[in-house]
Write a protein that holds these residues in place. Sequence first.
Motif: not given
Length: 284
Positions: A197, A201, A204-205, A267-268, A271, A274-275
């Motif tokens: 995770t 993230l 994505a950053r 990116i969405l 995320n 990761a969730r």
Amino acid sequence: MQHSNSLYRKRKLLNRTVMVLCSAAALFGIFWLLAILATLLWQGVTAIEWSTFTERTRMSGGGLGNAILGSIMLTLGGTVIGTIIGVGAGTWLAEYGRESVLGSVIRFINDVLLSAPSVIIGLFIYALVVLPMGHFSGWAGILALAVIVIPVVIRATEDMLKLVPDSLREAASAMGAHRWWVVVRVCYSGARAGIITGILLACARISGETAPLIFTSLNSNQWNFFDLGSEMPNLPMTIYQNMTINSFIPRQVELAWGGALILTLTILVLNIIARFVSRDANKR
């Protein structure tokens, strides 16, 4: 009794007031998030066509194929290097240097890096890599993005490994397992979802970072197939240039909106993944 009822009513009123304010703040944030997504969809969906992914960037027209490919290489390179260093450092902090002075120093530096502006990191890599080399390069961009990834992965790895019960380590050690085997087979197994995770993230950053790339990989309107020694095209810089330098060309502005939509959706998705990984880990 009357005083007690009065106090209860005041607390109930305060609770409702705070709930209303919190709900209003949440709705305010959700409104702007939806407004941004709606604007991106409205402005960017018209630019999304097959040529957007297959043609390179041109002075007028063209597509975003080379920029998308360059961004994938930069992001994957930065994530891989940052993950290797971050997982190693986080493992040492959690398993070997918990109470050591060096561990405390590393944690302090890591906290500073977590909040460091990305433009400062770009300038650092510029002075350390670009100036000695004499030119911008994909390697410099990858190193800049890796520096952003490292503190995120270190924090995630250390925190997740600390959540693994010490009783599991003791049980494995009592059976004669070496320390490294305990870390790899026992600790990593228990912390795997949380570490993944953190990596997602971090990925994505850095996907949408622009400032570090201005000083490191810069940009190019040519295809670059894994030539990391030269300037590397990338999506954030292409969007920036199309909305500033080429803003007088309607097609370039349209491509910039399309690139922003692609970047946002990527990116969405990262995320969301990761969730899901984090939620599955909590269920276990």
